[in-house]
Design an enzyme around this catalytic site. Sequence first.
Site, PDB file in Angstrom:
ATOM      1  N   LYS A   1      52.519 -64.818 -82.927  1.00 20.69           N
ATOM      2  CA  LYS A   1      52.357 -63.894 -82.116  1.00 20.69           C
ATOM      3  C   LYS A   1      52.593 -64.434 -80.595  1.00 20.69           C
ATOM      4  CE  LYS A   1      51.522 -60.332 -85.417  1.00 20.69           C
ATOM      5  NZ  LYS A   1      51.477 -61.201 -86.539  1.00 20.69           N
TER       6      LYS A   1
ATOM      7  N   HIS B   1      46.860 -59.431 -83.353  1.00 20.26           N
ATOM      8  CA  HIS B   1      47.381 -58.633 -82.163  1.00 20.26           C
ATOM      9  C   HIS B   1      46.634 -58.742 -80.889  1.00 20.26           C
ATOM     10  CE1 HIS B   1      50.846 -57.253 -84.454  1.00 20.26           C
ATOM     11  NE2 HIS B   1      49.992 -57.143 -85.393  1.00 20.26           N
TER      12      HIS B   1
ATOM     13  N   SER C   1      47.554 -52.703 -85.637  1.00 17.96           N
ATOM     14  CA  SER C   1      48.774 -53.249 -85.299  1.00 17.96           C
ATOM     15  C   SER C   1      49.996 -51.748 -85.234  1.00 17.96           C
ATOM     16  CB  SER C   1      49.366 -53.958 -86.647  1.00 17.96           C
ATOM     17  OG  SER C   1      49.201 -53.246 -87.870  1.00 17.96           O
TER      18      SER C   1
END
Length: 622
Positions: free
Chosen positions: A472, A441, A413
């Site tokens: 996300k 991610h 990250s």
Amino acid sequence: MRAAARRRHISGAESIVSEGDLRAECADLLDRAARHTRGAADEIHLKIESVDPAEILRLEALPVTIVETATAAEGRAAALDILRKLGAADGEGILSRLDEAFVLRGALLLNVDTLERLDPDRNRGVRVTRLDGRPAPAKSVKNHFYEALILATKAAHAPGIIGEICISDDPDYVTGYVASRQLGYIRITTLKQRGDERGGRILLYRGAPDDVASCVDFLQNRPVLVRGLPAPQRLGKWAALRQTLAEQKAAGLCREIIAAESAPGPRIKQPDSKRLSLGSNNYLDLAADPRVTAYAAEMTLRYGAGAGGARLMTGSTPLHSRLEAMLADWKGTERALLFGSGYMANVGVIAALCARDWVIFSDELNHASIIDGCRLSRARVIVYKHNDLADLAEKARIYHGRSGLIVSDAVFSMDGDIVDLPGLLEIAERYGLYSMLDEAHAAGVIGRTGRGITEYFDTSRKPDILMGTCSKALGSAGGFVCGGTTLIEFLLNHARSFIFSTALPAGAVAAALKALEILQNEPERVRRLQENIRLFTGRLRDAGAAADSSTAIVPVILGAEQRALAAAERLKDAGVYMPAIRYPAVPAGRARLRASLTAGHTPVELIAAADAIGRAVNCREH
């Protein structure tokens, strides 16, 4: 007791106790070794030896004085002033040797007048050992002040020692001291920046050269019991917190909330201006997509604003089960389970799965939620070097035969780099370990159609546990875990962060459902994001800002916290929001600007932003 991690000293403590207290004292020391702030120990050495009570020298604790300093610079100035009072002619020269002392397990023994090293073992220094103070606080929790005062009292009584200066190597403990029989123990509240793990101890000697051996013998071998330790100082219940905040502000480490006055997107409205946003994890620009928000609103009207209960009680709706089925199909697993957040998913899975007698192998740059899950599990945690599979394999070999888990971010990250999935799975299979990847991610970002880490490596082999988020690339909220039926049923019955949390509200679930549907029907969003990454990183390099990434996370590492903050402010003035990331999110001295790219950014915007970043990071203050 001495504890080490990756062959590096992280903790040490001693006690002088009666035989009847020995068992409890050993348990306290071992517990402390396993919970040090510098990391979990992978080696603990416990030595027990008898001491003749008649040999024990009893000393009164040095009197304590406190010098309040707000910054490391103020603390250094205070230390220099105290050294002058001790008659040290070259205080700056003494302080410059602290870095040399940092690498030693013991202290640097320095001739105060010539600055010549006198310690006989140049690799180890002089260890001040065989000491204690009674009554003493529990050893399982390190009390820096008491332990330092006990050590300083013994050192001050050694033949030829006129004083001592010490800074802790604990990155979260910024207090240091100068001590002597003449002046007592002078505690300097801030002597380094928070997050700086450098520290060291220097003993200042002014005696005959022939007496150095007797000085070293006293420090290392004479049993000493320190009496008259002062009562714990009570500063008021808020004073310590105010001091911590003051230290953080001075070091550029204090954070604040900045409200956005618009929906997440490539451009955001902040209280003082509209800016291009390079700080959002809304990777596929779906959080404000009209189809997503309309479906979320429709399902909120049907099912209500909140779930009203946990999933196992009254909080589940058909939407929850439908999203879990879609996620499992998307990730190619048998089942999936929703959690309230990605953080709760990691904490819940690791703590539920890993028993006390397990071993967890965790990458040193894993997300905080993984680290906290490891701690909650109470399993033995072995931290391996970042993305270093040779180091992982060697550590797994040592513990071959133990039940265990290898856990890693898929995309890290803060650095944006990608785990070596095939290599990690091979090691897990070789040593019979579970494998777990955090795709927070990665999902929706890497791989030809955004399916994540397995698609990126074009492999049908999957980790045993795939964790991801809806917050996300899917633009909503919540976390999820994908895996086999046995895993999901086990978590449903054992993951406390699932069992004892209110279910995600229907609106959030509906938003993730619609976003996942759009992602699968519109893979061009993933292609646009990946094209933006290539364009932006190339333009950054042309602009003189060293950066490279194959993911939506693009760091520009600047080093000093204040430099990163200054660059972020210059970018805000230029109409670009790109946050400064500092300790403890990244190691001290590795502060950076961190861009998060989305499919909604246009090439023109990214070129202009990259040029502005180049100017901001290469600007020289006058």
